[in-house]
Design a protein around this motif. Structure first.
Motif, PDB file in Angstrom:
ATOM      1  N   ASP A 180       0.847  -1.195   0.000  1.00  0.00           N
ATOM      2  CA  ASP A 180       0.000   0.000   0.000  1.00  0.00           C
ATOM      3  C   ASP A 180       0.888   1.253   0.000  1.00  0.00           C
ATOM      4  OD1 ASP A 180      -1.845   2.003   0.682  1.00  0.00           O
ATOM      5  OD2 ASP A 180      -2.941   0.701   2.083  1.00  0.00           O
ATOM      6  N   PRO A 181       0.706   2.163  -0.977  1.00  0.00           N
ATOM      7  CA  PRO A 181       1.542   3.381  -0.964  1.00  0.00           C
ATOM      8  C   PRO A 181       1.337   4.227   0.302  1.00  0.00           C
ATOM      9  CG  PRO A 181      -0.102   3.490  -2.720  1.00  0.00           C
ATOM     10  CD  PRO A 181      -0.164   2.101  -2.149  1.00  0.00           C
ATOM     11  N   ARG A 182       0.228   4.020   1.002  1.00  0.00           N
ATOM     12  CA  ARG A 182       0.028   4.745   2.270  1.00  0.00           C
ATOM     13  C   ARG A 182       0.984   4.177   3.326  1.00  0.00           C
ATOM     14  NH1 ARG A 182      -6.228   3.691   3.063  1.00  0.00           N
ATOM     15  NH2 ARG A 182      -5.443   1.603   2.612  1.00  0.00           N
ATOM     16  N   TYR A 183       1.277   2.874   3.231  1.00  0.00           N
ATOM     17  CA  TYR A 183       2.291   2.268   4.110  1.00  0.00           C
ATOM     18  C   TYR A 183       3.650   2.874   3.767  1.00  0.00           C
ATOM     19  CZ  TYR A 183       5.462  -1.344   5.965  1.00  0.00           C
ATOM     20  OH  TYR A 183       6.475  -2.008   6.632  1.00  0.00           O
ATOM     21  N   THR A 184       3.950   2.959   2.477  1.00  0.00           N
ATOM     22  CA  THR A 184       5.249   3.478   2.044  1.00  0.00           C
ATOM     23  C   THR A 184       5.437   4.929   2.499  1.00  0.00           C
ATOM     24  OG1 THR A 184       4.985   2.057   0.118  1.00  0.00           O
ATOM     25  CG2 THR A 184       6.736   3.698  -0.004  1.00  0.00           C
ATOM     26  N   ALA A 185       4.372   5.733   2.382  1.00  0.00           N
ATOM     27  CA  ALA A 185       4.486   7.148   2.789  1.00  0.00           C
ATOM     28  C   ALA A 185       4.811   7.236   4.287  1.00  0.00           C
ATOM     29  CB  ALA A 185       3.188   7.894   2.483  1.00  0.00           C
ATOM     30  N   GLN A 186       4.185   6.365   5.074  1.00  0.00           N
ATOM     31  CA  GLN A 186       4.452   6.397   6.527  1.00  0.00           C
ATOM     32  C   GLN A 186       5.846   5.861   6.826  1.00  0.00           C
ATOM     33  OE1 GLN A 186       0.719   5.547   9.078  1.00  0.00           O
ATOM     34  NE2 GLN A 186       0.431   4.345   7.234  1.00  0.00           N
ATOM     35  N   ALA A 197      -0.585  -1.163   8.887  1.00  0.00           N
ATOM     36  CA  ALA A 197       0.612  -1.846   9.387  1.00  0.00           C
ATOM     37  C   ALA A 197       1.622  -0.862   9.964  1.00  0.00           C
ATOM     38  CB  ALA A 197       1.252  -2.664   8.263  1.00  0.00           C
ATOM     39  N   HIS A 198       1.469   0.439   9.669  1.00  0.00           N
ATOM     40  CA  HIS A 198       2.516   1.370  10.099  1.00  0.00           C
ATOM     41  C   HIS A 198       2.073   2.470  11.040  1.00  0.00           C
ATOM     42  CE1 HIS A 198       6.536   2.783  10.066  1.00  0.00           C
ATOM     43  NE2 HIS A 198       6.872   2.139   8.964  1.00  0.00           N
ATOM     44  N   SER A 199       0.788   2.843  10.985  1.00  0.00           N
ATOM     45  CA  SER A 199       0.388   4.088  11.651  1.00  0.00           C
ATOM     46  C   SER A 199       0.595   4.051  13.169  1.00  0.00           C
ATOM     47  CB  SER A 199      -1.072   4.409  11.315  1.00  0.00           C
ATOM     48  OG  SER A 199      -1.866   3.244  11.451  1.00  0.00           O
ATOM     49  N   GLY A 200       0.254   2.934  13.813  1.00  0.00           N
ATOM     50  CA  GLY A 200       0.331   2.857  15.270  1.00  0.00           C
ATOM     51  C   GLY A 200       1.731   3.096  15.795  1.00  0.00           C
ATOM     52  N   VAL A 201       2.717   2.553  15.097  1.00  0.00           N
ATOM     53  CA  VAL A 201       4.101   2.677  15.555  1.00  0.00           C
ATOM     54  C   VAL A 201       4.549   4.143  15.535  1.00  0.00           C
ATOM     55  CG1 VAL A 201       6.467   2.107  14.904  1.00  0.00           C
ATOM     56  CG2 VAL A 201       4.711   0.343  14.926  1.00  0.00           C
ATOM     57  N   LEU A 202       4.067   4.879  14.544  1.00  0.00           N
ATOM     58  CA  LEU A 202       4.412   6.302  14.459  1.00  0.00           C
ATOM     59  C   LEU A 202       3.777   7.083  15.608  1.00  0.00           C
ATOM     60  CD1 LEU A 202       3.959   6.676  10.615  1.00  0.00           C
ATOM     61  CD2 LEU A 202       6.051   7.258  11.828  1.00  0.00           C
ATOM     62  N   LEU A 203       2.490   6.849  15.832  1.00  0.00           N
ATOM     63  CA  LEU A 203       1.797   7.583  16.908  1.00  0.00           C
ATOM     64  C   LEU A 203       2.414   7.229  18.255  1.00  0.00           C
ATOM     65  CD1 LEU A 203      -1.840   7.071  15.561  1.00  0.00           C
ATOM     66  CD2 LEU A 203      -0.581   9.235  15.603  1.00  0.00           C
ATOM     67  N   ASN A 204       2.691   5.956  18.446  1.00  0.00           N
ATOM     68  CA  ASN A 204       3.277   5.471  19.703  1.00  0.00           C
ATOM     69  C   ASN A 204       4.629   6.138  19.973  1.00  0.00           C
ATOM     70  OD1 ASN A 204       3.323   3.419  21.908  1.00  0.00           O
ATOM     71  ND2 ASN A 204       5.174   2.781  20.829  1.00  0.00           N
ATOM     72  N   TYR A 205       5.409   6.325  18.926  1.00  0.00           N
ATOM     73  CA  TYR A 205       6.735   6.934  19.066  1.00  0.00           C
ATOM     74  C   TYR A 205       6.646   8.332  19.676  1.00  0.00           C
ATOM     75  CZ  TYR A 205      11.223   8.975  17.710  1.00  0.00           C
ATOM     76  OH  TYR A 205      12.441   9.599  17.720  1.00  0.00           O
ATOM     77  N   TYR A 206       5.582   9.059  19.289  1.00  0.00           N
ATOM     78  CA  TYR A 206       5.440  10.435  19.791  1.00  0.00           C
ATOM     79  C   TYR A 206       4.673  10.508  21.115  1.00  0.00           C
ATOM     80  CZ  TYR A 206       7.418  11.896  15.398  1.00  0.00           C
ATOM     81  OH  TYR A 206       8.261  12.070  14.331  1.00  0.00           O
ATOM     82  N   GLY A 207       4.390   9.363  21.717  1.00  0.00           N
ATOM     83  CA  GLY A 207       3.761   9.352  23.040  1.00  0.00           C
ATOM     84  C   GLY A 207       2.271   9.105  23.014  1.00  0.00           C
ATOM     85  N   ASN A 246      -3.485 -11.120  -1.204  1.00  0.00           N
ATOM     86  CA  ASN A 246      -2.482 -10.061  -1.174  1.00  0.00           C
ATOM     87  C   ASN A 246      -1.665 -10.197   0.116  1.00  0.00           C
ATOM     88  OD1 ASN A 246      -1.058  -7.621  -1.412  1.00  0.00           O
ATOM     89  ND2 ASN A 246      -2.674  -6.488  -0.364  1.00  0.00           N
ATOM     90  N   PRO A 247      -0.397 -10.577   0.003  1.00  0.00           N
ATOM     91  CA  PRO A 247       0.401 -10.792   1.212  1.00  0.00           C
ATOM     92  C   PRO A 247       1.083  -9.516   1.718  1.00  0.00           C
ATOM     93  CG  PRO A 247       1.679 -11.391  -0.718  1.00  0.00           C
ATOM     94  CD  PRO A 247       0.343 -10.910  -1.235  1.00  0.00           C
ATOM     95  N   TRP A 248       0.815  -8.368   1.078  1.00  0.00           N
ATOM     96  CA  TRP A 248       1.582  -7.147   1.368  1.00  0.00           C
ATOM     97  C   TRP A 248       0.907  -6.288   2.425  1.00  0.00           C
ATOM     98  CZ3 TRP A 248       6.197  -7.878  -0.298  1.00  0.00           C
ATOM     99  CH2 TRP A 248       6.396  -8.659  -1.436  1.00  0.00           C
ATOM    100  N   PRO A 249       1.662  -5.371   3.056  1.00  0.00           N
ATOM    101  CA  PRO A 249       1.075  -4.555   4.129  1.00  0.00           C
ATOM    102  C   PRO A 249       0.107  -3.494   3.604  1.00  0.00           C
ATOM    103  CG  PRO A 249       3.341  -3.880   3.720  1.00  0.00           C
ATOM    104  CD  PRO A 249       3.094  -5.084   2.855  1.00  0.00           C
ATOM    105  N   ASN A 250      -0.888  -3.172   4.423  1.00  0.00           N
ATOM    106  CA  ASN A 250      -1.800  -2.075   4.110  1.00  0.00           C
ATOM    107  C   ASN A 250      -1.496  -0.887   5.037  1.00  0.00           C
ATOM    108  OD1 ASN A 250      -3.494  -2.349   6.579  1.00  0.00           O
ATOM    109  ND2 ASN A 250      -4.067  -4.324   5.680  1.00  0.00           N
ATOM    110  N   VAL A 251      -2.303   0.147   4.944  1.00  0.00           N
ATOM    111  CA  VAL A 251      -2.048   1.398   5.681  1.00  0.00           C
ATOM    112  C   VAL A 251      -1.888   1.177   7.185  1.00  0.00           C
ATOM    113  CG1 VAL A 251      -4.522   1.948   5.973  1.00  0.00           C
ATOM    114  CG2 VAL A 251      -2.862   3.802   5.845  1.00  0.00           C
TER     115      VAL A 251
END
Ligand code: CMX
Length: 466
Positions: free
Chosen positions: A355-361, A404-414, A397-402
């Motif tokens: 998912d390009p939304r995964y790539t952008a994140q 798969a990445h968002s939580g880790v980013l939010l978590n990083y900032y608290g 489709n075995p690839w990641p979607n949007v």
């Protein structure tokens, strides 16, 4: 209408867009508002639809398979959705533009490098890139509309903190229907041709009020004190981040701008978008339609997956430790599948590539997250899950979607409270659903009413057919 006449309508529409761009080249000229621009575009779009229907209205897309009726209608052409189109290989395009293209083209906040969601909304509604002034005017307009009625505040304050934030969110959005311009105008007998005006106002109110609702839910549920006031000199994402209590860090404000932009729209067939359109087709007002959409987004196979991903990653980290080997991660993924569960954040009903939304994140994370252990785990999982899903042999489709990445980013900032994540997805999804609701009412989209069949009827219909 002949092919010639159809091309002439398209030419007119392009010419109208061009003349508008030329008008906006001078920033000293009076800036058209979004509502004025929609009013200009409506006759052009009505002609376009008329021309397409006249020329192609009786043509067939192809056969409908019985399996599609049983299989969640995958691939069934069934809806018109103007804001975005999803290609299985390439991913999403918003009004024809890829994510990198909108990152490049849309106006930014002073000192920022991510697109302002205000600009994306303008693009979703008009198909055009707004000027900086138009985007700033939207920020101001939304800030002016941001207050929520006192009874909605009380409603939220009375929710037990154990009620899932998405249930609270949909409750509050549904209750906003108390002040719907459209519902009132309908009761007063508004002419069909005028529906879009009050729907436009409701959609602007809806988007504008979401930060106050989301902020109140976050602070109530997680005991984060009182909400600050909206700052009318700041953009939408800054205000949202500030209401949550994180705006002192400019990096998370930038993340929010990117997050709201990329989660906004994913063509029309996904559960939240389609629910919003379906409920809107009954002439339920935008608050009722979007409240229903949120209930769909709250499902674990849809938006809730972004909560599920972080829960799953943290469970994995607990089970196999930090800096685990690829082998240990692989085994954990297999144990999830063997337990009859899905690997959250992987697979998609339409997409067949990452998912390009995964790539952008991921690109944002590469810029800002350094060697955060969870970000590293997300990368490691990416190098292992697709292989495992392919070997398991079920997921198309075995690839990641949007998600798969968002939580880790939010978590990083608290912002570590996973149960809240889908609320942010919902704030963003309002942009896409609202843009479509405006056009559905402007173009007179009818009540949705597809045909259903019983299994018995299917058996009878096809009994003696090859
Ligand atoms: N893990 C395990 N199994 C998976 C899988 C995954 N990530 N993705 C698909 N499968 C399975 C399906 O459950 C299905 O199994 P059954 O035949 O036993 O029912 C089979 O593979 C075929 O499914 P598919 O045709 O590839 O996928 P669907 O269109 O039916 O479903 C989706 C799509 C997203 C629901 C599915 O991939 C999934 O459950 N993914 C995990 C949840 C998730 O990340 N959802 C978020 C999607 C994005 C969003 O809307 O926000």
């Amino acid at each position: 209408m002949s092919a010639l006449a159809f091309r002439s309508v398209l030419r007119q529409s392009r010419a109208s867009t061009f003349s508008r761009s030329a008008r906006f080249a001078s920033s000293s000229a009076k800036q058209t508002t979004l509502k004025e621009r929609v009013a200009e575009l409506i006759p052009v779009e009505l002609e376009k639809v008329k021309a397409v229907r006249a020329e192609h209205g009786s043509k067939a897309f192809g056969p409908v398979l019985v399996d599609q009726l049983y299989g969640g209608m995958r691939g069934l052409p069934a809806l018109i959705w103007d804001g975005s189109v999803l290609d299985a290989e390439e991913g999403i395009r918003f009004r024809g533009k890829t994510i990198p293209e909108i990152q490049d083209a849309l106006p930014k906040a002073p000192g920022g490098s991510e697109p302002l969601p205000e600009g994306l909304f303008w693009l979703l509604v008009t198909g055009e890139i707004p000027t900086q002034e138009q985007v700033d005017a939207l920020s101001k307009d939304w800030a002016a509309r941001a207050a929520i009625p006192e009874f909605v505040e009380e409603l939220l304050d009375r929710c037990p903190p154990t009620l899932h934030p998405m249930s609270q969110f949909s409750l509050a959005v549904t209750a906003l229907n108390h002040d719907s311009n459209f519902a009132k105008a309908y009761q007063q007998g508004i002419n069909k041709k005028e529906y879009w005006g009050p729907v436009f106002e409701d959609c602007m109110d809806l988007i504008a009020k979401l930060p106050n609702i989301a902020g109140r839910i976050y602070r109530n549920v997680y005991g984060r004190g009182k909400l600050p006031a909206i700052d009318p000199t700041k953009d939408y994402s800054w205000n949202l981040t500030n209401l949550l209590g994180f705006a002192e860090n400019p990096a998370i404000v930038e993340l929010m701008r990117l997050y709201i932009t990329i989660h906004s729209d994913h063509e029309g067939g996904n559960v939240s978008a389609h629910t919003g359109k379906l409920v809107g087709s009954a002439l339920s007002d935008p608050f009722l339609a979007f409240g229903a959409a949120l209930n769909g987004l709250a499902g674990p196979l849809h938006g809730l997956a972004n909560q599920e991903v972080l829960t799953w990653l943290l469970k994995m980290q607990k089970a196999i430790g930090e800096n685990a080997s690829d082998e240990a991660v692989r085994e954990y993924v297999w144990s999830t599948l063997k337990g009859g569960q899905v690997v959250p954040g992987y697979g998609h009903a339409v997409l067949r590539k990452t998912d390009p939304r995964y790539t952008a994140q991921r690109e944002f994370a590469l810029k800002h997250l350094g060697d955060d252990p969870l970000f590293k785990l997300v990368g490691q999982v990416y190098s292992i899950v697709p292989d495992v899903l392919l070997q398991a042999g079920k997921a198309k489709n075995p690839w990641p979607n949007v998600d798969a990445h968002s939580g880790v980013l939010l978590n990083y900032y608290g912002l570590s409270e996973m149960q809240f994540y889908t609320v942010l997805f919902g704030v963003s999804r309002a942009f896409g659903v609202a843009a479509q609701l405006i056009w559905d009412r402007a173009l007179g989209a009818p009540l949705e009413r597809p045909k259903s069949y019983s299994t018995e009827a299917i058996a009878k219909i096809f009994k003696n057919k090859q």
